[in-house]
Write an enzyme that holds these catalytic residues in place. Sequence first.
Site, short mmCIF file in Angstrom:
data_model
loop_
_atom_site.label_atom_id
_atom_site.label_comp_id
_atom_site.label_asym_id
_atom_site.label_seq_id
_atom_site.Cartn_x
_atom_site.Cartn_y
_atom_site.Cartn_z
N HIS A 242 2.25 2.72 3.05
CA HIS A 242 1.53 2.12 2.25
C HIS A 242 2.26 1.38 1.81
O HIS A 242 3.02 1.66 1.01
CB HIS A 242 1.21 3.87 1.47
CG HIS A 242 0.98 5.08 2.00
ND1 HIS A 242 1.83 5.37 2.47
CD2 HIS A 242 -0.11 4.69 2.60
CE1 HIS A 242 0.56 6.92 3.58
NE2 HIS A 242 0.15 6.65 3.43
N SER B 35 -5.29 7.83 2.51
CA SER B 35 -4.81 8.10 1.96
C SER B 35 -3.98 6.18 1.26
O SER B 35 -3.18 6.98 0.47
CB SER B 35 -2.87 8.21 3.15
OG SER B 35 -3.07 7.03 3.67
N ASP C 9 6.40 3.68 1.57
CA ASP C 9 6.96 3.88 2.01
C ASP C 9 7.11 3.37 3.85
O ASP C 9 6.07 2.23 3.52
CB ASP C 9 6.88 5.44 2.01
CG ASP C 9 4.83 5.50 2.55
OD1 ASP C 9 4.21 4.53 2.76
OD2 ASP C 9 4.31 6.81 1.81
#
Length: 362
Positions: free
Chosen positions: A329, A37, A326
């Site tokens: 990340h 991610s 977040d």
Amino acid sequence: MKRVSRMPLLQQLLLLAAAGLASAEPQVPCYFVFGDSLVDNGNNNDIPSMARANYPPYGIDFPGGATGRFSNGLTTVDAISRLLGFNDYIPPYATATDEKLLTGVNFASAAAGIRDETGQQLGERISFSEQLQNYQAAVQRLVSTLGDEGTAANRLSQCIFTVGMGSNDYLNNYFMPAFYSTSRQYTPEQYADVLINQFSQQLRTLYNYGARKVAVMGVGPVGCSPNELAQHSRNGATCIERINSAVRMFNRRLVLLINQFNDLPGAQFTYINIYGIFESILRAPRANGMAVTNTGCCGVGRNNGQVTCLPFQTPCANRDEYAFWDAFHPTEAANILVGERAYSAATLFDVQPVDLRTLAQL
């Protein structure tokens, strides 16, 4: 909400330099990306997974809006692609045409790991083994487009490949005992060995299918992420050493593995010390234009389990001053800093043996 722009001078200069490079020919003919991610740019958008970011406020500062990037704007590989001179960002494999394959695609998938089971509690994801299968299919498409295997092999040998795997094998596997048994099966040292053994086989597959200039990103200090701080830190600021210690065991073995790969004919592998680069940002945040390092711009409460930004949640206005977007990340601002140091090392400890700018010239 109007964005308050306080971008540090270094980042302004970096973006200006990238804009100048983009007007020239790219330094390499193509750039291929593998990862999770941290660099996924849309491959998870259309699969049944909870690991998706194709909704606002993700992409609030990206020209295309919410594309599937787990950031407010650029990812690290977006910053790298600009520094390498590409006019367009590298597209996700899920939507790539044969023409796009000529300049490279992004195979990364949120929740993916070196181990196939990693991240399974979040639904479907494209593990590193599956990303390699997609790459093998892409190579066959390249052979058809270019006409023969020799021409394709020559082109691939000049391309840059970046691989960033392993974070989820810790956060969404080893340190999630309610879902996975690995922490009961292996000590941290044994688990690092198991991961490296599998990673070695996977990287050999990449080499066997034409990759020669390969930059492998180490795992960052994931024990310093807002999610881990919220759950396990007594003061909400001290990093979780048992997690970071395990990650360092993996990274040390990875450096040795990279050295072994450089004994292969034509191989130019390098290690990007993401742990050290990001740790230096967290240690001296204000020197890097950051003011907040222990919570995400989307926010994560000390007692809640929020991992990603909620749909249409209003993020902080001063996001250029946050290290994390977040709970896991980095922000675009942090990604740009990391990408710049991977491309052009700021210290001898950033890369081993060479940075991406040098790798492109080899």
